[in-house]
Design a protein around this motif. Structure first.
Motif: not given
Length: 252
Positions: A80-84, A127-129, A164-169, A171-175
């Motif tokens: 998994k990844l939490d931070i990229l 992952k979410p968050k 991408l911030a708008l695309t992924l939010i 999914r509960d992923i922040r950019v």
């Protein structure tokens, strides 16, 4: 402390400079780490600092096959990844009359294409968050005549972060992005310029900077930690400038 306890982080361009400083801080805050770079010796030296439990991967940031192989290793190792943290990038002078197609393609491939497709291909692991952080540059806010291609690649990233911030939010992923100003890194000090030109540029930057110095990689790393942690849970699609006030005097 332990703001990243239980989190898994991947840092591209993590073997030196801002990337390595961030890796050290993330590790101190409890994260499990994977870092990438192009130079095996620098990666080995980074691993010696970070510990044997750090996954180090030789990878070319602009090559899709290598991006896929790198993420497969992260998946196999961590699952998994939490931070990229997409920090890998290249900069070289490209005066208009002398710039070549090969230079243009190389800079855009690493600085923009590589970031886009790493995010795309990392989605199954995120992952979410999760938090995605992209390194841009103050050159995307001011004219930079001899580095126009580099500046354009970073401006493209600034736009990409917003989209991408708008695309992924959902999914509960922040950019978000970090926008460093002049930072005293190995990359800056390796710019392919004659010594007298390099020192003249460095002195000019210091003279024009409101804070009268270059920043340190550790100062940028602290902003990366903020964006990686729950401290920034309500920060979405932003670009945080870390430049000692440089853009205040560079912009018209």
């Amino acid at each position: 402390m332990n703001k990243l306890n239980g989190k898994t982080a991947l840092i591209t361009g993590g073997s030196s400079g801002i990337g390595l400083a961030t890796a050290r801080l993330f590790k101190a805050e409890g994260a499990r780490l994977a870092i990438t770079g192009r130079d095996r010796e620098r990666l080995a030296a980074a691993r010696a600092q970070l510990g044997d439990d750090t996954l180090t991967i030789v990878s070319e940031a602009g090559c899709l096959n290598e991006i896929e192989a790198m993420l497969a290793q992260v998946d196999q190792h961590f699952g998994k990844l939490d931070i990229l943290f997409l920090n890998a990038g290249i900069a070289e002078p490209t005066p208009l009359e002398q710039a070549t197609e090969a230079q243009f393609d190389s800079i855009m491939r690493v600085n923009f294409k590589g970031v886009f497709f790493t995010i795309q291909k990392a989605l199954p692991l995120l992952k979410p968050k999760a938090s995605i952080i992209v390194t841009t540059s103050i050159t995307n806010r001011s004219g930079t005549p001899n580095f126009s291609v580099y500046a354009a690649s970073k401006a493209a990233l600034r736009s990409l972060v917003q989209s991408l911030a708008l695309t992924l939010i959902g999914r509960d992923i922040r950019v978000n992005a970090i926008n460093p100003g002049p930072i005293d890194t190995e990359g800056f000090n390796r710019l392919p310029l004659p010594s007298e030109v390099f020192h003249a540029i460095k002195s000019d930057i210091e003279d024009r900077s409101p804070i009268k110095r270059f920043g340190a990689p550790d100062e940028v790393a602290k902003v990366a930690l903020f964006l990686a942690s729950e401290d920034s849970a309500y920060v979405v699609g932003e670009e945080i400038v870390v430049d000692g006030g440089m853009t205040l005097v560079c912009l018209p």
